[in-house]
Design a protein around this motif. Structure first.
Motif, PDB file in Angstrom:
ATOM      1  N   SER A   1      -8.040  71.832-188.557  1.00  0.00           N
ATOM      2  CA  SER A   1      -8.266  70.868-189.636  1.00  0.00           C
ATOM      3  C   SER A   1      -7.663  71.415-190.918  1.00  0.00           C
ATOM      4  O   SER A   1      -7.273  72.583-190.996  1.00  0.00           O
ATOM      5  CB  SER A   1      -9.770  70.646-189.829  1.00  0.00           C
ATOM      6  OG  SER A   1     -10.366  71.828-190.332  1.00  0.00           O
ATOM      7  N   THR A   2      -7.626  70.586-191.929  1.00  0.00           N
ATOM      8  CA  THR A   2      -7.133  71.041-193.232  1.00  0.00           C
ATOM      9  C   THR A   2      -7.987  72.195-193.743  1.00  0.00           C
ATOM     10  O   THR A   2      -7.462  73.217-194.203  1.00  0.00           O
ATOM     11  CB  THR A   2      -7.141  69.875-194.239  1.00  0.00           C
ATOM     12  OG1 THR A   2      -6.329  68.814-193.717  1.00  0.00           O
ATOM     13  CG2 THR A   2      -6.591  70.304-195.585  1.00  0.00           C
ATOM     14  N   ALA A   3      -9.298  72.064-193.634  1.00  0.00           N
ATOM     15  CA  ALA A   3     -10.196  73.127-194.113  1.00  0.00           C
ATOM     16  C   ALA A   3      -9.982  74.419-193.342  1.00  0.00           C
ATOM     17  O   ALA A   3      -9.874  75.501-193.942  1.00  0.00           O
ATOM     18  CB  ALA A   3     -11.654  72.674-194.015  1.00  0.00           C
ATOM     19  N   SER A   4      -9.898  74.319-192.011  1.00  0.00           N
ATOM     20  CA  SER A   4      -9.715  75.548-191.238  1.00  0.00           C
ATOM     21  C   SER A   4      -8.342  76.162-191.493  1.00  0.00           C
ATOM     22  O   SER A   4      -8.205  77.384-191.517  1.00  0.00           O
ATOM     23  CB  SER A   4      -9.949  75.310-189.741  1.00  0.00           C
ATOM     24  OG  SER A   4      -9.033  74.401-189.199  1.00  0.00           O
ATOM     25  N   ALA A   5      -7.328  75.339-191.724  1.00  0.00           N
ATOM     26  CA  ALA A   5      -5.997  75.867-192.054  1.00  0.00           C
ATOM     27  C   ALA A   5      -6.048  76.694-193.332  1.00  0.00           C
ATOM     28  O   ALA A   5      -5.455  77.779-193.408  1.00  0.00           O
ATOM     29  CB  ALA A   5      -4.985  74.728-192.186  1.00  0.00           C
TER      30      ALA A   5
END
Length: 103
Positions: free
Chosen positions: A53-57
């Motif tokens: 996800s964007t957050a995990s990236a």
């Protein structure tokens, strides 16, 4: 990542992250704890069972220095190629295109 026209599969971004943590000799449990992610979620990303996800990236970028945009582009490419290999979905698109062409 190899072109799907030759029957190969795209690279899931989890493979890049997995290679990076193995190269740095960091355990999955330590990385998960360091970035505040469950070990299960991290393992699923590393094994291509869960998307980045964007957050995990951003978390991976902060912890490992791997650019978030690179991971997200890989995820998008992976998703698009996986969708293209779904015959029933591609048949559905073909049907929609026929209807749209008739309008």
């Amino acid at each position: 990542m190899i072109n799907d026209k030759f029957g190969a599969y795209p690279t899931h971004p989890g493979e890049i992250i997995k290679d990076e943590i193995e190269y740095r000799n960091i355990s999955q449990r330590k990385l998960a704890a360091d970035i505040g992610m469950s070990h299960t979620a991290l393992n699923e990303i590393l094994n291509g069972k869960r998307p980045v996800s964007t957050a995990s990236a951003f978390l991976f970028e902060a912890a490992l220095g791997v650019q978030a945009t690179t991971l997200l582009k890989l995820q998008m490419w992976y998703d698009m190629q996986s969708t293209k290999s779904d015959k029933s979905f591609m048949d559905r698109l073909a049907s929609i295109r026929k209807v749209a062409a008739a309008l």
